[in-house]
Design a protein around this motif. Sequence first.
Motif, short mmCIF file in Angstrom:
data_model
loop_
_atom_site.label_atom_id
_atom_site.label_comp_id
_atom_site.label_asym_id
_atom_site.label_seq_id
_atom_site.Cartn_x
_atom_site.Cartn_y
_atom_site.Cartn_z
N ASN A 192 1.14 -5.72 4.98
CA ASN A 192 1.90 -6.70 4.20
C ASN A 192 1.81 -6.38 2.71
O ASN A 192 0.71 -6.27 2.17
N GLY A 193 2.96 -6.25 2.05
CA GLY A 193 2.99 -5.84 0.65
C GLY A 193 2.22 -6.75 -0.28
O GLY A 193 1.50 -6.29 -1.17
N GLU A 194 2.37 -8.07 -0.08
CA GLU A 194 1.67 -9.00 -0.96
C GLU A 194 0.16 -8.87 -0.82
O GLU A 194 -0.58 -8.93 -1.82
N ASP A 195 -0.31 -8.68 0.41
CA ASP A 195 -1.75 -8.49 0.63
C ASP A 195 -2.24 -7.17 0.06
O ASP A 195 -3.34 -7.09 -0.50
N VAL A 196 -1.43 -6.14 0.18
CA VAL A 196 -1.79 -4.83 -0.36
C VAL A 196 -1.99 -4.92 -1.87
O VAL A 196 -2.99 -4.44 -2.43
N VAL A 197 -1.03 -5.55 -2.55
CA VAL A 197 -1.13 -5.68 -4.01
C VAL A 197 -2.33 -6.55 -4.38
O VAL A 197 -3.12 -6.20 -5.26
N GLY A 198 -2.50 -7.69 -3.69
CA GLY A 198 -3.59 -8.60 -4.01
C GLY A 198 -4.97 -7.98 -3.83
O GLY A 198 -5.86 -8.15 -4.65
N ILE A 199 -5.14 -7.24 -2.73
CA ILE A 199 -6.46 -6.67 -2.43
C ILE A 199 -6.70 -5.37 -3.19
O ILE A 199 -7.72 -5.20 -3.87
N LYS A 200 -5.75 -4.43 -3.12
CA LYS A 200 -5.97 -3.13 -3.74
C LYS A 200 -5.99 -3.20 -5.27
O LYS A 200 -6.88 -2.62 -5.93
N TYR A 201 -5.01 -3.92 -5.84
CA TYR A 201 -4.89 -3.92 -7.29
C TYR A 201 -5.55 -5.13 -7.94
O TYR A 201 -5.80 -5.13 -9.14
#
Length: 279
Positions: A192-201
């Motif tokens: 999920n893109g939103e989770d990727v951005v929230g967790i990774k960045y």
Amino acid sequence: MQKRNRMDINSYHQKYFRPSCLKALNLRFENWEFFSPFSEKAQDQIKLPLELTRTPEDTIINYFSVLREAENISRRSCGTVGQARTPFPIAYNFFSQEYKNKVSYDKYFNSFAGIGHTSLIKLFRVPDGKKGIKYFYEIETIEGFKDKKAEYFGYSYGFIQLVYEKEGFRISNLSKYEEDFLCAPYHGWDHNGEDVVGIKYGTWCKLIQLLYPTVKNGYVKYIYFHGNDGADYCFIFVTLTNGTDVEIAQFRKVISEEWKLVNIRPEEECLPKKSTDNL
């Protein structure tokens, strides 16, 4: 996995377990006359008409339109399927000469083993700071196997790069990744893109100060945030048929400057490096 109410479960199944209902984009050359001049010709005997490769998008759509009814299925109980093997040598000539030198015709033909029909369902030009020509694509294929009596739908995606040669735009590189329909719904936040951005960045890189609502345009997601470094960021994702979001570009902008393509690698730049002392 946490419990979901009935409405959540229904939407969950629609997102991850249902195949695409998008219309095919590769619907050119629907008559048999187009293929007639190329019948029985080897790949090195074929010269593509100039109008097929006038623009990058024409090259890609025409390439997949040629391949639409190409088949390489070993088990055929119903006779000829589509245009049979005729399209493969035609399609191979959409490759640049340099790419042909890397990928032989035999290797190219064998890469379609089990495939009897191809529909191009998504096409999106990827922003490239180097001014190159790169597209994201997704295809839906009908596939048949020796030990099965029925055919199945398969989904794949990848990236296509193009160059201009003297007779038009040609494919200079093509990647292809098969989609999985079970990992996304059952495992991991990284689909999920939103989770990727929230967790990774956010969690890993400590970069997010303010995360803005996602902007969606069909199957493309634009995720913006204001960073702790004072810059603004935009991450572009494409949603696959299996529900997974694939990151295709990152942009950074400082105050009134223009957006600039960047390449932040959280796994390498933000996570502690593993010790090799005991290796």
